[in-house]
Design an enzyme around this catalytic site. Structure first.
Site, PDB file in Angstrom:
ATOM      1  CE1 TYR A 144      18.865 -22.630  24.505  1.00 38.09           C
ATOM      2  CE2 TYR A 144      17.604 -23.199  22.548  1.00 38.09           C
ATOM      3  CZ  TYR A 144      18.069 -22.255  23.434  1.00 38.09           C
ATOM      4  OH  TYR A 144      17.731 -20.936  23.258  1.00 38.09           O
ATOM      5  CE  LYS A 197      20.075 -16.283  39.755  1.00 37.71           C
ATOM      6  NZ  LYS A 197      19.795 -14.872  40.086  1.00 37.71           N
ATOM      7  CG  ASP A 230      19.903 -11.635  38.693  1.00 35.55           C
ATOM      8  OD1 ASP A 230      21.126 -11.822  38.569  1.00 35.55           O
ATOM      9  OD2 ASP A 230      19.301 -11.767  39.776  1.00 35.55           O
ATOM     10  CG  ASP A 254      17.735 -17.568  22.915  1.00 33.17           C
ATOM     11  OD1 ASP A 254      17.792 -17.012  21.805  1.00 33.17           O
ATOM     12  OD2 ASP A 254      16.678 -17.995  23.424  1.00 33.17           O
ATOM     13  CG  ASP A 258      16.598 -11.893  20.902  1.00 35.17           C
ATOM     14  OD1 ASP A 258      17.535 -12.338  20.220  1.00 35.17           O
ATOM     15  OD2 ASP A 258      15.414 -12.241  20.733  1.00 35.17           O
TER      16      ASP A 258
HETATM   17  C1  IPM Z   1      17.975 -18.122  18.325  1.00 38.63           C
HETATM   18  C2  IPM Z   1      16.558 -18.588  18.459  1.00 38.63           C
HETATM   19  C3  IPM Z   1      16.532 -20.090  18.610  1.00 38.63           C
HETATM   20  C4  IPM Z   1      17.198 -20.446  19.909  1.00 38.63           C
HETATM   21  C5  IPM Z   1      15.107 -20.651  18.535  1.00 38.63           C
HETATM   22  C6  IPM Z   1      14.487 -20.346  17.212  1.00 38.63           C
HETATM   23  C7  IPM Z   1      15.088 -22.123  18.817  1.00 38.63           C
HETATM   24  O1  IPM Z   1      15.911 -17.933  19.495  1.00 38.63           O
HETATM   25  O2  IPM Z   1      18.679 -18.597  17.437  1.00 38.63           O
HETATM   26  O3  IPM Z   1      18.369 -17.251  19.094  1.00 38.63           O
HETATM   27  O4  IPM Z   1      16.603 -20.345  20.971  1.00 38.63           O
HETATM   28  O5  IPM Z   1      18.355 -20.836  19.851  1.00 38.63           O
HETATM   29 MG    MG Z   2      16.986 -16.220  20.201  1.00 39.70          MG
END
Ligand code: IPM
Ligand code: MG
Length: 371
Positions: A144, A197, A230, A254, A258
């Site tokens: 980041y 990784k 992966d 991150d 999701d």
């Molecule tokens: C999350 C989001 C953030 C991240 C974005 C909005 C910068 O994807 O909180 O998961 O990547 O941390």
């Molecule tokens: Mg995210």
């Protein structure tokens, strides 16, 4: 001497700062506060809410998407409820565009991003089996660019045709996130999977793994395994039910969070807590969905559940069982309501709008509390 009334004797005090954010943020934070008020009226936690505008609204009124006054309020509060932000639409830093999410994580040292992916009754998990895992994502370093340097950005462009990005991994950062993961696993199904990784990022993920292994050795009661990122992405699709706690670096966490929450049921339901040793910020896993903003369509479940996680975090720190009970009540209310197709929001094929769904959860909190 007669006892003081129960509420006066036991009233806790929890001061929460609410940053509504952009897009669907104002709608889902309003629904979340409605639920928290319902919980408060049952369990007398003494919740108070202070609005601290951020995002595009604050840019217009105060010239910054994270005004100093908003950050100061967050610093002084017991906890923060942070709505989603449209930071891709913000102007450059010099014109007041700061990513509130990254700034809060860095400045409040919220090193652990705790992201459960749990299947809810009545909603089929996409891998066929009920999922109940937690991703413990490092939140203050990694890939980041806004977090990896003391001065200047972690991405640079020496020539028009060459762009570089720095990934920062530290011993202290890796050790503390591993400790958070093992502590959590010790209270759950006692299994930690470290995702990395290190076959390619030998130095940085090598250091990360070295730290996680040291922590694993101090927790013999917790089973420990390692997976390459992966392969892990595929294993989650195959059968996410076999995982308990997953610990990983910032960017992998991150992406995997999701994926895992969508496999468990829906990304729109996934909660997340940004936690440090002094501060915590409840934040939905999903984004600000500008396409449906202001239309009373958004599903506020993710932020409601995140707010529950914040109360549990506070309850554990303070040794206040009522706050932990409040979090449990919120989760049970979400489970009961989401299980009923007639009480779902449009994203899950149901008829309710954001407001009606928030009211239904608030009512379920009352019903469950008196049951
Ligand atoms: C999350 C989001 C953030 C991240 C974005 C909005 C910068 O994807 O909180 O998961 O990547 O941390
Ligand atoms: Mg995210």
């Amino acid at each position: 001497m007669t006892d003081a009334p129960a509420t006066a004797r036991t009233q806790a005090s929890v001061n929460l700062v609410v940053m509504a954010g952009d897009g669907i943020g104002p709608e889902i934070t309003a629904a979340t506060i409605e639920v928290l008020r319902a919980v408060d009226s049952r369990l007398a936690q003494g919740l108070t809410f202070i609005d601290a505008p951020i995002g595009l609204a604050a840019l217009r009124s105060a010239g910054s998407t994270l005004p100093d006054s908003a950050f100061a309020a967050a610093l002084a509060a017991d906890g923060v409820i942070l709505g989603p932000v449209s930071h891709n639409d913000y102007p450059p830093l010099a014109e007041g565009g700061l990513n509130p999410s990254g700034e809060m994580r860095r400045r409040l040292d919220l090193f652990a991003n705790i992201r459960p992916a749990r299947s809810r009754p009545g909603l089929s998990p996409r891998c066929g089996k009920a999922v109940d895992l937690v991703i413990v994502r490092e939140n203050t370093e990694g890939f980041y660019a806004d977090r990896s340097m003391v001065l200047g950005p972690g991405e640079i462009m020496p020539t028009r045709d060459l762009a570089l990005s720095l990934r920062k991994i530290t011993r202290a950062g890796s050790t503390r996130i591993a400790e958070a993961a093992f502590r959590l696993a010790a209270r759950r199904r006692k299994k930690v999977t470290a995702v990395h990784k290190a076959n390619v990022l030998r130095v940085t993920d090598g250091l990360f793994l070295e730290c996680v292994r040291e922590v694993a050795a101090r927790h013999p009661e917790v089973a420990y395994e390692e997976r390459i990122i992966d392969a892990m992405a595929a294993l989650l699709v195959r059968d996410a039910s076999v995982f308990d706690v997953i610990v990983t670096t910032n960017m992998f966490g991150d992406i995997l969070s999701d994926e895992a929450s969508e496999i468990a049921g829906s990304l729109g339901l996934a909660a997340s807590l940004n936690a440090g040793s002094e501060h915590a910020v409840a934040q939905a896993q999903h984004g600000s969905a500008p396409d449906i903003a202001g239309r009373n369509l958004a599903n506020p479940s993710s932020l409601i559940s995140s707010a529950g996680m914040l109360l549990a975090w506070l309850g554990e720190r303070r040794g206040d069982a009522r706050l932990v009970e409040a979090a449990d009540l919120i989760e049970r209310a979400l489970d009961c309501v989401i299980a009923e197709p007639r009480w779902r929001t449009a994203d899950l094929g149901g008829p309710l709008g954001t407001e009606a769904f928030g009211r239904r959860i608030a009512a379920a909190v009352g019903e469950l509390a008196s049951a």
